[in-house]
Design an enzyme around this catalytic site. Sequence first.
Site, short mmCIF file in Angstrom:
data_model
loop_
_atom_site.label_atom_id
_atom_site.label_comp_id
_atom_site.label_asym_id
_atom_site.label_seq_id
_atom_site.Cartn_x
_atom_site.Cartn_y
_atom_site.Cartn_z
N LEU A 257 1.24 10.25 59.04
CA LEU A 257 1.39 11.20 60.15
C LEU A 257 2.58 10.73 60.96
O LEU A 257 2.43 10.32 62.11
CB LEU A 257 0.14 11.21 61.02
CG LEU A 257 -0.94 12.22 60.72
CD1 LEU A 257 -1.97 12.25 61.85
CD2 LEU A 257 -0.38 13.62 60.49
N GLY B 256 11.28 14.15 51.15
CA GLY B 256 12.18 14.33 50.01
C GLY B 256 11.80 13.35 48.93
O GLY B 256 10.64 13.03 48.75
N CYS C 26 9.81 13.03 43.94
CA CYS C 26 8.54 13.66 43.55
C CYS C 26 8.12 14.83 44.43
O CYS C 26 7.84 15.91 43.90
CB CYS C 26 7.43 12.60 43.54
SG CYS C 26 7.64 11.39 42.25
N LYS D 261 9.95 18.45 43.92
CA LYS D 261 9.74 19.11 42.62
C LYS D 261 8.25 19.36 42.38
O LYS D 261 7.88 20.39 41.83
CB LYS D 261 10.36 18.29 41.49
CG LYS D 261 9.60 17.06 41.07
CD LYS D 261 10.18 16.40 39.83
CE LYS D 261 9.49 15.09 39.49
NZ LYS D 261 8.09 15.21 39.06
P1 NAD Z 1 13.39 8.12 36.10
O1 NAD Z 1 14.39 9.18 36.02
O2 NAD Z 1 13.59 6.99 37.06
O3 NAD Z 1 13.13 7.47 34.67
C1 NAD Z 1 12.97 8.20 33.49
C2 NAD Z 1 13.61 7.43 32.35
O4 NAD Z 1 13.28 8.06 31.12
C3 NAD Z 1 15.12 7.36 32.41
O5 NAD Z 1 15.55 6.02 32.33
C4 NAD Z 1 15.58 8.17 31.18
O6 NAD Z 1 16.77 7.69 30.64
C5 NAD Z 1 14.40 7.95 30.25
N1 NAD Z 1 14.26 8.91 29.16
C6 NAD Z 1 14.45 10.25 29.16
N2 NAD Z 1 14.17 10.78 27.96
C7 NAD Z 1 13.77 9.75 27.16
C8 NAD Z 1 13.35 9.65 25.81
N3 NAD Z 1 13.25 10.72 25.02
N4 NAD Z 1 13.05 8.43 25.33
C9 NAD Z 1 13.13 7.34 26.11
N5 NAD Z 1 13.52 7.37 27.40
C10 NAD Z 1 13.82 8.56 27.92
O7 NAD Z 1 12.01 8.88 36.45
P2 NAD Z 1 10.75 8.28 37.24
O8 NAD Z 1 11.01 8.36 38.70
O9 NAD Z 1 10.33 6.99 36.64
O10 NAD Z 1 9.67 9.40 36.91
C11 NAD Z 1 9.11 9.56 35.62
C12 NAD Z 1 7.88 10.46 35.74
O11 NAD Z 1 6.90 9.84 36.58
C13 NAD Z 1 8.16 11.83 36.35
O12 NAD Z 1 7.32 12.78 35.75
C14 NAD Z 1 7.74 11.64 37.80
O13 NAD Z 1 7.35 12.84 38.42
C15 NAD Z 1 6.55 10.69 37.66
N6 NAD Z 1 6.29 9.87 38.84
C16 NAD Z 1 7.31 9.31 39.52
C17 NAD Z 1 7.05 8.51 40.63
C18 NAD Z 1 8.17 7.89 41.44
O14 NAD Z 1 7.90 7.42 42.55
N7 NAD Z 1 9.39 7.85 40.94
C19 NAD Z 1 5.72 8.27 41.03
C20 NAD Z 1 4.69 8.84 40.27
C21 NAD Z 1 4.98 9.64 39.18
#
Ligand code: NAD
Length: 428
Positions: free
Chosen positions: A247, A254, A257, A260
């Site tokens: 809060l 932003g 996560c 989107k």
């Molecule tokens: P990110 O962009 O930091 O990492 C994703 C990685 O996947 C990149 O390094 C990319 O090069 C790699 N990649 C893409 N296609 C690939 C493939 N075919 N084979 C191997 N590697 C591949 O993303 P992130 O922030 O870690 O988020 C990943 C997922 O987790 C998303 O769905 C996001 O919504 C979810 N999520 C993120 C967070 C957060 O705080 N960042 C928290 C919870 C959930």
Amino acid sequence: MGHKIAVIGTGYVGLTTGACLSHMGHEVICVDVVPEKVDALNRGEIPILEAGLDELVNEGRSSGQLSFVLGAADAVRDAEFTYLCVPTPQSEDGSADLSYIRDAAAEIGPHLVSESIVINKSTVPVGSTRVVEQALGRSDVHVVSNPEFLREGSAVHDFLHPDRVVIGADDQSAAIRVAGLYLGLAAPLQVTDPASAETIKYASNAFLATKISFVNAIAAVCEAVGADVNDVVLGMGYDKRIGDAFLKPGPGWGGSCFPKDSHALVRIAEDAGYDFGLLKGVITVNDQQFTRVAEKIETAAGGHLDGVTVAVWGLTFKARTDDLRDSPSLEIVGRLLAKGARVRAYDPAIAAGTTDPRLGGIEVCADPYAACDGAAVLTVLTEWDEFKWLDLDKVAEVMTAKRVVDGRNLLERSPLTRRGFLVDGIGR
Ligand code: NAD
């Protein structure tokens, strides 16, 4: 006993997952498609800023429990469990883009061990477990949903000390096997169906975004009626049904996560026949908040920004991360640049001279005082602690006018007003 695990995608979630699982005694191979990332990790260089991650990665590399490879085929050949941690960005129509998930699943499908389990940690709409199953094309492999709730900036801590572990599976024995990976974590374990697990993730993020938009709307009311939002949230937070977490008024939410995932949930609901007006309102309030803060800066500059230099402290979407994705600071800076302002910025996690298209038009400075040089207004847009302890005499000396818009209500007021600064904040 440790298990053989592959992690597909070595970003914020994948690298944290891989490093923490190896720390917990499992043998982990992390995969990415970006060769420079894999090379850097194999040299022990961590491509992201995340507290405690380098220690765990180096521990895993030295013990041989953690390795990094390019291309998934070899990594999954022996794996009992394969995590999907690839991006699920926003498509043009607001829905989640599942192409990375589909591509990764199609790539590993032919190489998976029979009876192994694919665990989806990416945030995906309801029904995506089926999408993964189809893309894998393997009836002898289980797919389980296991959404991730870590916060950037404290990802390692959150992975090892989660508030809960959620497992969504149709197959009880697969759920039990996945639960076994988290033995030793002191957290409630919830086993449910895949659709509910997927919904828990979106509902949690949407609720957190709602809390922030709500408090930002209350801040606007406070400004209109002459109340102080800091006192208001303190008073609200004593109510145990409300609590004080999340809060906090600010420049808007932003990051990688909330934006989107909120848009995706609006679309998920719409596709299912429900008009999620509440969440649309939450998104609108957030857009308005970016504009409100930009207007405060314009007002502080005397009503126009054309040719005015604005100093910005903070570019990342929050403190203790280097992540610029959908940062509120960049949203607000974009509005300032559009009105002709010259923006000089400092952020502890963004080096001067960083070339990143998202920083276009911004002069990134090496220190907070250099950012203030020649500026008519200083604005704080990310809540880095170090901004609280800076030399305000030095700041006053280099600025052309003493105006501060504190978008995080971070700075103490009296040391500023004592030095003749006019200070505006959020809801005060
Ligand atoms: P990110 O962009 O930091 O990492 C994703 C990685 O996947 C990149 O390094 C990319 O090069 C790699 N990649 C893409 N296609 C690939 C493939 N075919 N084979 C191997 N590697 C591949 O993303 P992130 O922030 O870690 O988020 C990943 C997922 O987790 C998303 O769905 C996001 O919504 C979810 N999520 C993120 C967070 C957060 O705080 N960042 C928290 C919870 C959930």
